[in-house]
Structure formats: C-alpha cells, structure tokens
Design a protein around this motif. Structure first.
Motif, PDB file in Angstrom:
ATOM      1  N   LEU A 139       0.884  -1.156   0.000  1.00 14.85           N
ATOM      2  CA  LEU A 139       0.000   0.000   0.000  1.00 14.85           C
ATOM      3  C   LEU A 139       0.924   1.208   0.000  1.00 14.85           C
ATOM      4  O   LEU A 139       1.729   1.379   0.916  1.00 14.85           O
ATOM      5  CB  LEU A 139      -0.919   0.011   1.222  1.00 14.85           C
ATOM      6  CG  LEU A 139      -1.862   1.203   1.323  1.00 14.85           C
ATOM      7  CD1 LEU A 139      -2.818   1.252   0.136  1.00 14.85           C
ATOM      8  CD2 LEU A 139      -2.645   1.171   2.625  1.00 14.85           C
ATOM      9  N   ILE A 140       0.821   2.013  -1.045  1.00 14.79           N
ATOM     10  CA  ILE A 140       1.738   3.137  -1.243  1.00 14.79           C
ATOM     11  C   ILE A 140       0.942   4.432  -1.231  1.00 14.79           C
ATOM     12  O   ILE A 140      -0.112   4.541  -1.866  1.00 14.79           O
ATOM     13  CB  ILE A 140       2.491   2.989  -2.583  1.00 14.79           C
ATOM     14  CG1 ILE A 140       3.319   1.707  -2.580  1.00 14.79           C
ATOM     15  CG2 ILE A 140       3.359   4.207  -2.859  1.00 14.79           C
ATOM     16  CD1 ILE A 140       3.942   1.370  -3.912  1.00 14.79           C
ATOM     17  N   LYS A 141       1.467   5.409  -0.519  1.00 15.43           N
ATOM     18  CA  LYS A 141       0.915   6.756  -0.562  1.00 15.43           C
ATOM     19  C   LYS A 141       1.761   7.534  -1.561  1.00 15.43           C
ATOM     20  O   LYS A 141       2.980   7.363  -1.619  1.00 15.43           O
ATOM     21  CB  LYS A 141       0.996   7.404   0.824  1.00 15.43           C
ATOM     22  CG  LYS A 141       0.427   8.789   0.890  1.00 15.43           C
ATOM     23  CD  LYS A 141       0.511   9.336   2.303  1.00 15.43           C
ATOM     24  CE  LYS A 141      -0.045  10.740   2.334  1.00 15.43           C
ATOM     25  NZ  LYS A 141       0.063  11.313   3.681  1.00 15.43           N
ATOM     26  N   TYR A 142       1.101   8.348  -2.375  1.00 14.21           N
ATOM     27  CA  TYR A 142       1.863   9.119  -3.345  1.00 14.21           C
ATOM     28  C   TYR A 142       1.380  10.555  -3.378  1.00 14.21           C
ATOM     29  O   TYR A 142       0.275  10.876  -2.947  1.00 14.21           O
ATOM     30  CB  TYR A 142       1.785   8.500  -4.737  1.00 14.21           C
ATOM     31  CG  TYR A 142       0.462   8.692  -5.438  1.00 14.21           C
ATOM     32  CD1 TYR A 142       0.284   9.725  -6.341  1.00 14.21           C
ATOM     33  CD2 TYR A 142      -0.616   7.848  -5.185  1.00 14.21           C
ATOM     34  CE1 TYR A 142      -0.931   9.907  -6.982  1.00 14.21           C
ATOM     35  CE2 TYR A 142      -1.820   8.027  -5.821  1.00 14.21           C
ATOM     36  CZ  TYR A 142      -1.976   9.057  -6.720  1.00 14.21           C
ATOM     37  OH  TYR A 142      -3.165   9.237  -7.351  1.00 14.21           O
ATOM     38  N   GLU A 143       2.265  11.417  -3.872  1.00 15.06           N
ATOM     39  CA  GLU A 143       1.917  12.822  -4.051  1.00 15.06           C
ATOM     40  C   GLU A 143       2.411  13.258  -5.416  1.00 15.06           C
ATOM     41  O   GLU A 143       3.603  13.190  -5.712  1.00 15.06           O
ATOM     42  CB  GLU A 143       2.565  13.681  -2.958  1.00 15.06           C
ATOM     43  CG  GLU A 143       2.219  15.144  -3.076  1.00 15.06           C
ATOM     44  CD  GLU A 143       2.904  15.992  -2.014  1.00 15.06           C
ATOM     45  OE1 GLU A 143       2.777  17.221  -2.108  1.00 15.06           O
ATOM     46  OE2 GLU A 143       3.556  15.431  -1.128  1.00 15.06           O
ATOM     47  N   LEU A 144       1.481  13.676  -6.259  1.00 12.61           N
ATOM     48  CA  LEU A 144       1.803  14.181  -7.589  1.00 12.61           C
ATOM     49  C   LEU A 144       1.944  15.697  -7.479  1.00 12.61           C
ATOM     50  O   LEU A 144       0.994  16.397  -7.149  1.00 12.61           O
ATOM     51  CB  LEU A 144       0.704  13.807  -8.590  1.00 12.61           C
ATOM     52  CG  LEU A 144       0.891  14.249 -10.028  1.00 12.61           C
ATOM     53  CD1 LEU A 144       2.187  13.706 -10.611  1.00 12.61           C
ATOM     54  CD2 LEU A 144      -0.283  13.788 -10.872  1.00 12.61           C
ATOM     55  N   LYS A 145       3.139  16.174  -7.753  1.00 10.11           N
ATOM     56  CA  LYS A 145       3.432  17.598  -7.584  1.00 10.11           C
ATOM     57  C   LYS A 145       3.091  18.373  -8.851  1.00 10.11           C
ATOM     58  O   LYS A 145       2.874  17.799  -9.915  1.00 10.11           O
ATOM     59  CB  LYS A 145       4.902  17.765  -7.233  1.00 10.11           C
ATOM     60  CG  LYS A 145       5.281  17.067  -5.948  1.00 10.11           C
ATOM     61  CD  LYS A 145       6.740  17.213  -5.681  1.00 10.11           C
ATOM     62  CE  LYS A 145       7.114  16.442  -4.420  1.00 10.11           C
ATOM     63  NZ  LYS A 145       8.543  16.491  -4.180  1.00 10.11           N
ATOM     64  N   ASP A 146       3.095  19.693  -8.717  1.00  8.86           N
ATOM     65  CA  ASP A 146       2.769  20.560  -9.853  1.00  8.86           C
ATOM     66  C   ASP A 146       3.790  20.448 -10.983  1.00  8.86           C
ATOM     67  O   ASP A 146       3.463  20.686 -12.139  1.00  8.86           O
ATOM     68  CB  ASP A 146       2.661  22.019  -9.404  1.00  8.86           C
ATOM     69  CG  ASP A 146       1.424  22.255  -8.550  1.00  8.86           C
ATOM     70  OD1 ASP A 146       0.472  21.449  -8.657  1.00  8.86           O
ATOM     71  OD2 ASP A 146       1.402  23.236  -7.792  1.00  8.86           O
ATOM     72  N   ASP A 147       5.037  20.094 -10.652  1.00  8.87           N
ATOM     73  CA  ASP A 147       6.053  19.923 -11.694  1.00  8.87           C
ATOM     74  C   ASP A 147       6.031  18.509 -12.276  1.00  8.87           C
ATOM     75  O   ASP A 147       6.937  18.099 -12.987  1.00  8.87           O
ATOM     76  CB  ASP A 147       7.441  20.251 -11.153  1.00  8.87           C
ATOM     77  CG  ASP A 147       7.893  19.291 -10.049  1.00  8.87           C
ATOM     78  OD1 ASP A 147       7.102  18.404  -9.643  1.00  8.87           O
ATOM     79  OD2 ASP A 147       9.047  19.412  -9.597  1.00  8.87           O
ATOM     80  N   LEU A 148       4.975  17.736 -11.964  1.00  7.59           N
ATOM     81  CA  LEU A 148       4.736  16.361 -12.414  1.00  7.59           C
ATOM     82  C   LEU A 148       5.713  15.351 -11.817  1.00  7.59           C
ATOM     83  O   LEU A 148       5.812  14.225 -12.289  1.00  7.59           O
ATOM     84  CB  LEU A 148       4.731  16.262 -13.945  1.00  7.59           C
ATOM     85  CG  LEU A 148       3.632  17.059 -14.639  1.00  7.59           C
ATOM     86  CD1 LEU A 148       3.715  16.861 -16.142  1.00  7.59           C
ATOM     87  CD2 LEU A 148       2.258  16.664 -14.136  1.00  7.59           C
ATOM     88  N   GLY A 149       6.424  15.755 -10.773  1.00  5.79           N
ATOM     89  CA  GLY A 149       7.219  14.803 -10.017  1.00  5.79           C
ATOM     90  C   GLY A 149       6.308  14.062  -9.054  1.00  5.79           C
ATOM     91  O   GLY A 149       5.270  14.585  -8.636  1.00  5.79           O
ATOM     92  N   ILE A 150       6.698  12.850  -8.690  1.00  9.02           N
ATOM     93  CA  ILE A 150       5.874  12.061  -7.784  1.00  9.02           C
ATOM     94  C   ILE A 150       6.735  11.536  -6.641  1.00  9.02           C
ATOM     95  O   ILE A 150       7.823  10.996  -6.875  1.00  9.02           O
ATOM     96  CB  ILE A 150       5.205  10.863  -8.503  1.00  9.02           C
ATOM     97  CG1 ILE A 150       4.338  11.342  -9.659  1.00  9.02           C
ATOM     98  CG2 ILE A 150       4.365  10.061  -7.532  1.00  9.02           C
ATOM     99  CD1 ILE A 150       3.653  10.221 -10.412  1.00  9.02           C
ATOM    100  N   ASP A 151       6.238  11.702  -5.431  1.00  3.94           N
ATOM    101  CA  ASP A 151       6.869  11.116  -4.252  1.00  3.94           C
ATOM    102  C   ASP A 151       6.046   9.906  -3.837  1.00  3.94           C
ATOM    103  O   ASP A 151       4.838  10.019  -3.604  1.00  3.94           O
ATOM    104  CB  ASP A 151       6.917  12.118  -3.095  1.00  3.94           C
ATOM    105  CG  ASP A 151       7.894  13.255  -3.346  1.00  3.94           C
ATOM    106  OD1 ASP A 151       8.857  13.051  -4.109  1.00  3.94           O
ATOM    107  OD2 ASP A 151       7.676  14.342  -2.780  1.00  3.94           O
TER     108      ASP A 151
END
Length: 164
Positions: A139-151
């Motif tokens: 189960l992964i949490k992710y964050e899509l940033k405005d510069d299209l990078g993903i954590d």
C-alpha cells in the motif's frame, strides 16, 4: 388408358404435395423449437452480461478513473490520463538492477519487482510484487506535484508465505 395416366399423375402429385406439406410443417415446428431455445439462451446471456457489468462497476468503485473528486486534484496539471502517468512513474522504480526500492524485502529467487498496480484515488496505490516465486502486496501513498514529479511513500506491506 389416357384417363388412368392422368389419374395416376394426379394422385402422385397429390401425394407429393401432402408429403411436402407435412414435411414443411414438421420443419417449421422444429425451427420454432430451435428459435425458442435460442431466445432463452439469449435471455440467459443478457442476464449474465448484466451481472458481469454490475460486478465490473463494483470493482471499479475504488479507482482514480471513476472518482471525479480525486480527479479534480489533477485538473490544473492538464494530464490526459493521470492513472497511466502515475503507473508509468511507479513502474520506473523497477528499472534498477536490484530489488525495487519501495519493496522492503530482499528477493529470494530474483529481484522483487512491482507487477500490478491499482491507483485507488489521488493519494493511494495498491500494488502486487513478485520475484517469480514469492509475492506480496504494497500500500503506497503518493503525491503528484505541480512539476509532475511524484513522491512515493510505503504505507504498509505484506509478503505471502508459501505453505507446502
């Protein structure tokens, strides 16, 4: 004699007409039975398709594609298909020579790599991983940033044990 020939010809023609009439009637009855059976099969198959469609809709309940509220988070990014973009970025983590860095286990039969991905909403991803013999889920949490990078951040994991 000529009269007898016409009589025989008339009787023979009448018998042929009678045979064709009975044969046609039997064939029509048989075809009607086949049509009725096929209509019943069509009705059964329509019900089956409808049930399958309901199951698919139920299974797609937790998916980014069908969640308008979650998709609203990505409207400003102008992505045609956010799910495909996120999936591609997650699969890029498989490109390392060793185990995938998101998987907290060392591969026993090879390197652990992510196989299947289900983007649940704008925050969570469910994945399947395997080394060819052993497998587990993340189960992964992710964050899509405005510069299209993903954590990507691992929230929870499990490795299935083999029972022999």
């Amino acid at each position: 004699m000529k009269k007898n020939i016409f009589l025989y010809l008339f009787v023979f023609t009448a018998l042929i007409c009678l045979y064709l009439s009975v044969s046609g009637s039997n064939m029509a009855d048989e075809n009607m039975g086949k049509i009725k059976k096929l209509k019943e099969q069509v009705a059964t198959l329509k019900d089956s398709v409808q049930q399958s469609n309901l199951k698919v809709m139920d299974m797609q309940y937790f998916s980014l594609e069908n969640n308008d509220d979650a998709l609203a988070y990505y409207e400003h990014l102008n992505l045609n298909d956010p799910t495909a973009y996120i999936t591609d970025k997650l699969l890029e983590t498989n490109e390392q020579k060793s185990d995938n860095p998101l998987i907290p286990y060392e591969g026993m039969e090879g390197d652990f790599k992510i196989n299947k991905i289900k983007v649940l909403n704008h925050k969570w991803i469910l994945t399947d991983f395997s080394d060819g013999k052993y497998w587990g889920e993340l189960l992964i949490k992710y964050e899509l940033k405005d510069d299209l990078g993903i954590d990507f951040t691992l929230v929870d994991h499990l490795l299935y044990t083999r029972s022999n």
